[in-house]
Write a protein that holds these residues in place. Structure first.
Motif, PDB file in Angstrom:
ATOM      1  N   ARG A 161       0.836  -1.203   0.000  1.00  0.00           N
ATOM      2  CA  ARG A 161       0.000   0.000   0.000  1.00  0.00           C
ATOM      3  C   ARG A 161       0.868   1.250   0.000  1.00  0.00           C
ATOM      4  O   ARG A 161       0.565   2.225  -0.683  1.00  0.00           O
ATOM      5  CB  ARG A 161      -0.933   0.003   1.206  1.00  0.00           C
ATOM      6  N   GLN A 162       1.976   1.228   0.721  1.00  0.00           N
ATOM      7  CA  GLN A 162       2.854   2.394   0.765  1.00  0.00           C
ATOM      8  C   GLN A 162       3.459   2.682  -0.601  1.00  0.00           C
ATOM      9  O   GLN A 162       3.549   3.831  -1.020  1.00  0.00           O
ATOM     10  CB  GLN A 162       3.959   2.219   1.807  1.00  0.00           C
ATOM     11  N   VAL A 163       3.858   1.630  -1.314  1.00  0.00           N
ATOM     12  CA  VAL A 163       4.416   1.844  -2.654  1.00  0.00           C
ATOM     13  C   VAL A 163       3.344   2.433  -3.570  1.00  0.00           C
ATOM     14  O   VAL A 163       3.614   3.352  -4.346  1.00  0.00           O
ATOM     15  CB  VAL A 163       4.997   0.539  -3.243  1.00  0.00           C
ATOM     16  N   LEU A 164       2.113   1.936  -3.463  1.00  0.00           N
ATOM     17  CA  LEU A 164       1.026   2.481  -4.287  1.00  0.00           C
ATOM     18  C   LEU A 164       0.743   3.937  -3.921  1.00  0.00           C
ATOM     19  O   LEU A 164       0.489   4.769  -4.801  1.00  0.00           O
ATOM     20  CB  LEU A 164      -0.230   1.624  -4.141  1.00  0.00           C
ATOM     21  N   THR A 165       0.801   4.269  -2.642  1.00  0.00           N
ATOM     22  CA  THR A 165       0.628   5.660  -2.211  1.00  0.00           C
ATOM     23  C   THR A 165       1.738   6.528  -2.777  1.00  0.00           C
ATOM     24  O   THR A 165       1.489   7.655  -3.226  1.00  0.00           O
ATOM     25  CB  THR A 165       0.601   5.744  -0.670  1.00  0.00           C
ATOM     26  N   ASP A 166       2.959   6.017  -2.796  1.00  0.00           N
ATOM     27  CA  ASP A 166       4.083   6.760  -3.365  1.00  0.00           C
ATOM     28  C   ASP A 166       3.858   7.015  -4.861  1.00  0.00           C
ATOM     29  O   ASP A 166       4.198   8.089  -5.377  1.00  0.00           O
ATOM     30  CB  ASP A 166       5.396   6.004  -3.159  1.00  0.00           C
TER      31      ASP A 166
END
Length: 146
Positions: A132-137
């Motif tokens: 999820r963090q990579v997608l948010t980035d």
């Protein structure tokens, strides 16, 4: 909040809520006034989306994309447009690892293939949050791209 992404999210929430008239009724019930024209202007981008309107519609619909988006703003330091290609590769790896953890937990490799064990639960949560963090980035980088 007058950016196009916020406008689009708000418009989608208004549609899910049943349209401009339904949202006007929600605002009327919650705040004592709700105007179809104002909501329509927020949806079209003629005026910015107010925080009060966003909160009321999210509560009514039971989904919180604008709240989540505002919270995500706190982690946007250091986002660079040029890193989208790198982030694309990272998202593939991160989502693969996250799904592998979940699939492994429901396979013959698990102590209990019908439900997550404590250890599996922790691994799935950690891997999914990392993905999820990579997608948010990626979202952050795309929003600053022009």
């Amino acid at each position: 909040m007058a950016d196009p992404v916020t406008r689009g999210i708000f418009d989608g929430l208004v549609r899910r809520a049943g349209g401009v008239e339904a949202v006007a009724a929600v605002l009327e019930a919650r705040y004592g006034k709700g105007c179809k024209g104002t909501i329509s202007k927020m949806c079209s981008g003629q005026i910015g989306v107010t925080v009060d309107a966003a909160i009321a519609v999210e509560d009514f619909v039971g989904a919180f994309p604008l709240t989540n988006r505002m919270f995500e703003r706190t982690g946007r330091e250091g986002v660079r447009v040029g890193c989208l290609q790198t982030l694309a590769a990272k998202s593939t790896v991160a989502s693969g690892q996250a799904h592998a953890a979940l699939i492994r937990a429901f396979s013959h490799l698990s102590d209990d293939p019908d439900r997550l064990t404590g250890e599996e639960r922790a691994e799935v949560i950690a891997e999914m949050r990392a993905a999820r963090q990579v997608l948010t980035d990626i979202i952050d980088a795309a929003e600053v791209a022009q």
